[in-house]
Design an enzyme around this catalytic site. Structure first.
Site, PDB file in Angstrom:
ATOM      1  N   ASP A 288       0.862  -1.164   0.000  1.00 25.85           N
ATOM      2  CA  ASP A 288       0.000   0.000   0.000  1.00 25.85           C
ATOM      3  C   ASP A 288       0.910   1.228   0.000  1.00 25.85           C
ATOM      4  OD1 ASP A 288      -3.212   0.577   1.606  1.00 25.85           O
ATOM      5  OD2 ASP A 288      -2.128   1.716   0.089  1.00 25.85           O
TER       6      ASP A 288
HETATM    7  C1  GLC Z   1      -4.380   4.168  -0.305  1.00 20.38           C
HETATM    8  C2  GLC Z   1      -5.268   3.028   0.176  1.00 20.38           C
HETATM    9  C3  GLC Z   1      -5.383   1.901  -0.798  1.00 20.38           C
HETATM   10  C4  GLC Z   1      -5.291   2.438  -2.211  1.00 20.38           C
HETATM   11  C5  GLC Z   1      -3.880   2.978  -2.393  1.00 20.38           C
HETATM   12  C6  GLC Z   1      -3.700   3.607  -3.781  1.00 20.38           C
HETATM   13  O1  GLC Z   1      -3.634   4.658   0.770  1.00 20.38           O
HETATM   14  O2  GLC Z   1      -4.950   2.469   1.447  1.00 20.38           O
HETATM   15  O3  GLC Z   1      -6.633   1.248  -0.547  1.00 20.38           O
HETATM   16  O4  GLC Z   1      -5.536   1.404  -3.146  1.00 20.38           O
HETATM   17  O5  GLC Z   1      -3.522   3.916  -1.397  1.00 20.38           O
HETATM   18  O6  GLC Z   1      -4.495   4.718  -3.923  1.00 20.38           O
END
Ligand code: GLC
Length: 741
Positions: A288
């Site tokens: 993430d």
């Molecule tokens: C965010 C979220 C995740 C998302 C990623 C890309 O922080 O936690 O669910 O897919 O970053 O945007």
């Protein structure tokens, strides 16, 4: 021996090889050969570029953005970009990669297409309330069709996190509290996004997130620590991720949280021993947002290189946004702290997905102006969103059939901050959705009741304490034949980094509701929120209540369909509604304890100030008609471990209108080697019944569905007595039982 004779055995071998494998297998093997030969040509820097994912600055979904992403692309320092869509933009970025790098490896474009791309569907928690797997799969299919029409290859969905704490804002993004419901929904979403073949231009790669158990963040506070037994992890939190793997998801995302002291992003047990070795996942794992960098904050990595080393060795393949792989991996290889084989393995997994998407055949195949023009917000897509929305609204109360309202009604007053609201309707994670295209409740009512006089008064805002609009609102209510109270949360009060310590109606909305309902007019309250709210007073005093979540682009039309009776509400709660925060965590499949509550005994499990029961239980939802369940039976009193347990029940529509009932089957294990929940959902069926009609509904269970973990590695089904409960919610009391030998 002439040249031909040398090739003869090779040709024969190839023929045997091809004829022994399925087309898909041949394709996979062909891709593997191409991937391996490409890796042979790559420098270490080019490999590390493929392990790096950066955001564009078109949208922001995390703390910071790296402005130099375009020069990174040209230098081959990044292999995937997220938050970039549109055929022109993706084409331009793709050209930068293909025309400026030595091996012309195409970029992968990812985005959070969570509940629609342009046509925004109800938030995932709302869709889960439909319990309609076909509709949910279709919603994901349409989301993929629109996303792929705008140059996207990959969505960061489905979010498969079990959530049992409504203080946690991200509950809105998932399928609620139950492992069984969460699993079948996660699988439906993967199939919707990926279709039968990833090369198909109307499909995108799915991403199982957030792995793992992010929904159990301590105290419902986002990003907080997660600590639980591996048995609880396996029985409650892992099944939806596993179902998504089994449905063929080709990527997975690590979660921000630590799990039992080890951050998911550096958790070898999760990412390698469980996900790959035990479950056979063969896609790639992305972190993430800046999760590798966050290993420093978690306090498990001493520096950038250590964080990169820990995460790669744990099983991470792609670094989202931290840049730590880019900064450190070459040095780590040079210092022999990690082997280049690990990097090759990660590159191989990522290139395989790019080949499967057809990007090496044509890097621009998803950036197609024609499809962008024809595949977005079409009438059929909007109709599907309206139908999904109708199916997602839960009727929580309807005293004296307050709803539906008479189609010839003269004056309707719509009061509250959600009446004309459009922005909040598409909820959080609304991708490329344009809220100005969302149909408000008022607009939906005006179109459905063209001859009615519709008075609109906001009364108060969603938050704040300005009550200056109360009097006008009260006067409007007094003039009306029917009042619709439109209340709820702002879209940003749920979703990421949006936990709430109190989950009541924000601002002055409760006070407004009391004034309006105390006029004595017929009132239906519509709650739009990303989580259960503690609406205890409304539950006693509003004649009708609809839980509408955030219904997306077609909100107003879907609500008008229900308010007018054109659609008979059928949805059921995918999460328990607590009476107050003090009850949390609260969910239907609790343990019985050694001192189950007994009103006649002091020394039993209870609170002094609130009942143990929730405000509304999991699986609850009313209809404009009524259903009864009778003659629940099993095919025989005793089953062997390899038998199929056959269950049947008679369901009747005893009301005046046709409707759909979601019949739920729960199982209780009476005596096991471990304490078991008082009951667990193991099957459900949606049944359409005309008024007065009766149907016999059949279920079939296998004993391995009613087992449990005796230890972390031992899943068993034990002989003994089991009860089956079937009904319209998790309090179903129609019971039968059987013996498992
Ligand atoms: C965010 C979220 C995740 C998302 C990623 C890309 O922080 O936690 O669910 O897919 O970053 O945007």
């Amino acid at each position: 021996m002439n040249k031909f004779k040398i090739f003869l055995p090779v040709i024969a071998a190839l023929f045997i090889f091809v004829s022994c494998n399925t087309p898909a297998q041949v394709k996979t093997d062909e891709i593997a050969v191409k991937v391996d030969s490409l890796i042979e040509l790559m420098t270490i820097e080019e490999k590390i570029g493929q392990l790096t994912l950066y955001t564009s600055d078109m949208d922001q979904t995390g703390a910071f953005i790296r402005k130099e992403y375009e020069s990174d692309i040209k230098q081959g320092k990044v292999g995937a970009i997220f938050n970039a869509y549109g055929t022109d933009y993706t084409h331009r970025l793709q050209e930068m990669a293909v025309n400026n790098t030595r091996l012309r490896i195409p970029l992968l474009f990812g985005y959070d297409v969570i509940h629609g791309h342009r046509t925004i569907f109800p938030v995932p928690l709302a869709e889960a309330a439909s319990w309609n797997l076909e509709a949910i799969q279709n919603a994901s299919r349409i989301a993929a069709e629109e996303a792929a029409a705008e140059g996207l290859h990959w969505t960061f969905a489905p979010m498969a996190d079990i959530a049992r704490d409504p203080r946690w804002g991200r509950m809105v993004e998932g399928a609620g509290e139950d492992p069984f419901l969460g699993s079948v929904i996660a699988a439906a979403r993967v199939k919707g996004f990926q279709g039968e073949n990833l090369t198909d231009l109307n499909t995108v790669a799915a991403c199982i997130k957030h792995f793992a158990a992010y929904g159990a963040s301590q105290a419902g506070r986002d990003y907080h620590a997660v600590d639980m037994s591996e048995i609880m992890l396996r029985e409650v939190y892992l099944p939806p991720y596993k179902a998504a793997v089994d449905a063929g998801a080709v990527t997975a995302m690590t979660s921000f949280n630590d799990l039992n002291g080890v951050p998911a992003t550096s958790n070898h047990f999760l990412l390698t021993e469980l996900l790959r070795d035990e479950w056979g996942f063969d896609g790639f794992v992305v972190t993430d947002y800046t999760s590798i960098m966050e290993l420093l904050y978690h306090g498990v990595a001493a520096d950038t290189a250590h964080a990169a080393e820990l995460s790669l060795e744990a099983g991470v393949d792609m670094d989202m946004q931290s840049g730590f792989f880019q900064q450190s991996l070459a040095k780590l290889v040079a210092e022999k702290r990690i082997s280049e084989d690990l990097i090759n393995q990660a590159v191989s997994r990522i290139l395989t997905v790019k080949f499967e998407l057809g990007l090496f055949d044509d890097p621009y195949r998803y950036s197609d102006k024609e499809r962008e023009k024809n595949n977005i917000m079409r009438p059929d897509q909007l109709d599907a969103a309206r139908d999904m929305a109708r199916k997602s609204v839960v009727l929580l109360r309807n005293e004296e059939n307050t709803l539906p309202i008479d189609k010839n009604i003269k004056t309707i007053a719509v009061i509250g901050p959600m009446g004309s609201n459009q922005r909040d309707l598409i909820g959080s994670w609304s991708a490329a959705g344009d809220w100005t295209k969302a149909v408000s409740l008022v607009k939906g009512l005006e179109e459905r009741f063209p001859n009615a006089n519709i008075i609109v008064e906001e009364g108060c805002a969603i938050e704040g304490n300005d009550k200056s609009g109360f009097k006008r609102a009260e006067n409007a209510a007094k003039k009306a034949d029917f009042v619709i109270l439109a209340l709820g949360e702002a879209y940003w009060m749920s979703g990421e980094a949006a936990s709430r310590s109190e989950i009541s109606l924000p601002g002055a909305q409760q006070e407004l509701a009391e004034i309006i309902i105390n006029t004595g007019k017929p009132v239906a309250t519509i709650i739009m929120s990303g989580r259960p709210l503690t609406i205890n007073w409304l539950a006693e005093n509003s004649p009708a209540i609809l839980q509408a979540w955030f219904l997306g682009t077609q909100s107003g039309h879907a609500l008008a369909d229900i308010i007018s009776g054109d659609y008979n509400p059928s949805a059921k709660l995918p999460v328990t509604f607590p009476r107050n925060v003090g009850q949390i965590p609260i969910y239907y499949s609790m343990k019985n304890t050694g001192r189950p509550f007994d009103a006649n005994s002091k020394y039993t499990s209870k609170y002094l100030d609130v009942p143990n029961e929730p405000l509304y239980p999991f699986g609850f939802g009313l209809s404009y008609t009524t259903f009864t369940y009778d003659n629940l039976s099993v095919s025989k009193p005793t089953y062997a471990m390899n038998d199929s347990i056959k269950v049947s029940v008679e369901i009747s529509n005893t009301g005046k209108v046709a409707g759909e009932e979601i019949a739920q089957l729960y199982v209780k294990d009476h005596a096991a080697s471990m304490t078991r929940p008082v009951r667990e959902l193991k099957a459900f069926k949606r049944v359409w019944l005309e008024a007065g009609a009766t149907a016999i509904v059949h279920f079939s269970l296998h004993p391995n569905q009613i087992g449990f973990y005796l230890s972390e590695k031992e899943y068993v089904t034990e002989p003994g007595k089991f009860s089956i409960f079937v009904g319209g919610n998790s309090n179903a009391n129609l019971e039968t039982s059987f013996e498992l030998k």
